[in-house]
Design an enzyme around this catalytic site. Structure first.
Site, PDB file in Angstrom:
ATOM      1  N   SER A   1      47.157  49.297  36.688  1.00  0.00           N
ATOM      2  CA  SER A   1      48.301  48.394  36.649  1.00  0.00           C
ATOM      3  C   SER A   1      49.061  48.567  35.324  1.00  0.00           C
ATOM      4  CB  SER A   1      47.821  46.961  36.871  1.00  0.00           C
ATOM      5  OG  SER A   1      48.882  46.120  37.251  1.00  0.00           O
TER       6      SER A   1
ATOM      7  N   ASP B   1      47.992  47.157  48.784  1.00  0.00           N
ATOM      8  CA  ASP B   1      48.376  46.580  47.499  1.00  0.00           C
ATOM      9  C   ASP B   1      49.699  45.823  47.652  1.00  0.00           C
ATOM     10  OD1 ASP B   1      48.975  46.023  44.844  1.00  0.00           O
ATOM     11  OD2 ASP B   1      48.332  47.986  44.129  1.00  0.00           O
TER      12      ASP B   1
ATOM     13  N   HIS C   1      44.921  45.818  45.112  1.00  0.00           N
ATOM     14  CA  HIS C   1      45.359  46.208  43.771  1.00  0.00           C
ATOM     15  C   HIS C   1      44.197  46.537  42.831  1.00  0.00           C
ATOM     16  CE1 HIS C   1      48.405  46.555  40.699  1.00  0.00           C
ATOM     17  NE2 HIS C   1      47.784  45.687  39.915  1.00  0.00           N
TER      18      HIS C   1
END
EC number: 3.1.1.85
Length: 254
Positions: free
Chosen positions: A80, A205, A233
């Site tokens: 991320s 995601d 995610h």
């Protein structure tokens, strides 16, 4: 400034960079498995976990601090927000980077006319809510990372427990991280990369749309793309064997 990190195993070096609001403890089980064949370094970003806060949380200042803990080229795996850090490290400190893996990440998080990212107002809402109730805002953000997965409750408890293992980042640091997510566009850095790069995305995601993988391939045709079926995610929590298989495939293809 002090950057906290933990080292597991021995072998070719890998650096794991966590995402927004988290700390290196989120990697623990994944790192231990990777460490069977690699030297794995799990870092706490500045102001997260046990790392000291820095005056301004920007990619440049973060990378400057991280550059002090590496003594050889490594594969940087960024989850991320950590993916932005990994790309920035390759641009600013190429002597420290042998390859880059964007894990549930991409070079530009906010959508625009030619890019399928997150709605900007979603990040704005998180920024507004942080001031009112920091912990609840973080927990809502974490729930988005695993939304819709069959093991939602189990993973939700895991994420919440890891979050509470260490002190929470200050609102200043969290707002700085959100600003990086909102304002950073590293598509040119991805295009100019001179080291192997992979994107490993979760099929389900909700924060990084899986379609963004092909958009990244347009920018860098050499990008190694893996889509992890039914993952959200945080595939290193929910689909660890599949993710490790994808990593091994990437490393062997180099």
């Amino acid at each position: 400034m002090t950057i906290h990190y933990q080292v597991y195993g021995d072998g070719e070096p890998v650096v794991l960079v966590h995402g927004w609001a988290m700390h290196s403890g989120i990697w623990r089980n994944f790192a231990e498995q990777l460490a069977q064949t690699r030297r794995v370094v799990c870092v706490d970003l500045p102001g997260h976990g046990l790392s000291a806060e820095i005056p301004e949380f920007t990619l440049e200042s973060v990378c400057e601090q991280l550059s002090k803990i590496v003594d050889s080229k490594a594969c940087w795996i960024g989850w991320s927000l950590g993916g932005s850090v990994a790309l920035a490290m390759a641009r600013l400190f190429p002597e420290a980077v042998s390859s880059v893996v964007l894990l549930a990440s991409n070079p530009c998080f906010v959508e625009n006319a030619d890019w399928p990212g997150m709605p900007e107002n979603q990040l704005d809402l998180f920024a507004e809510n942080l001031s009112a109730d920091c912990e609840s805002t973080l927990l809502r953000f974490l729930s988005l990372q695993i939304n819709g997965l069959p093991e939602f409750r189990k993973l939700s408890k895991k994420l919440a427990a890891v979050l509470r293992e260490s002190r929470m980042p200050t609102e200043k640091t969290l707002q700085g991280g959100l600003a990086v997510l909102k304002q950073t566009d590293l598509r040119s850095a991805l295009a100019d990369l001179r080291v192997p790069v992979a994107a490993m995305l979760g099929e389900k995601d909700t924060l990084v749309p899986v379609g963004i993988g092909e958009a990244m391939r347009v920018i860098n045709p050499d990008l190694h793309l893996s889509v992890i079926k039914n993952a959200g995610h945080a595939p290193f929590l929910s689909h660890r064997p599949e993710l490790i298989e994808s990593l091994i495939d990437f490393w062997e293809s180099r």
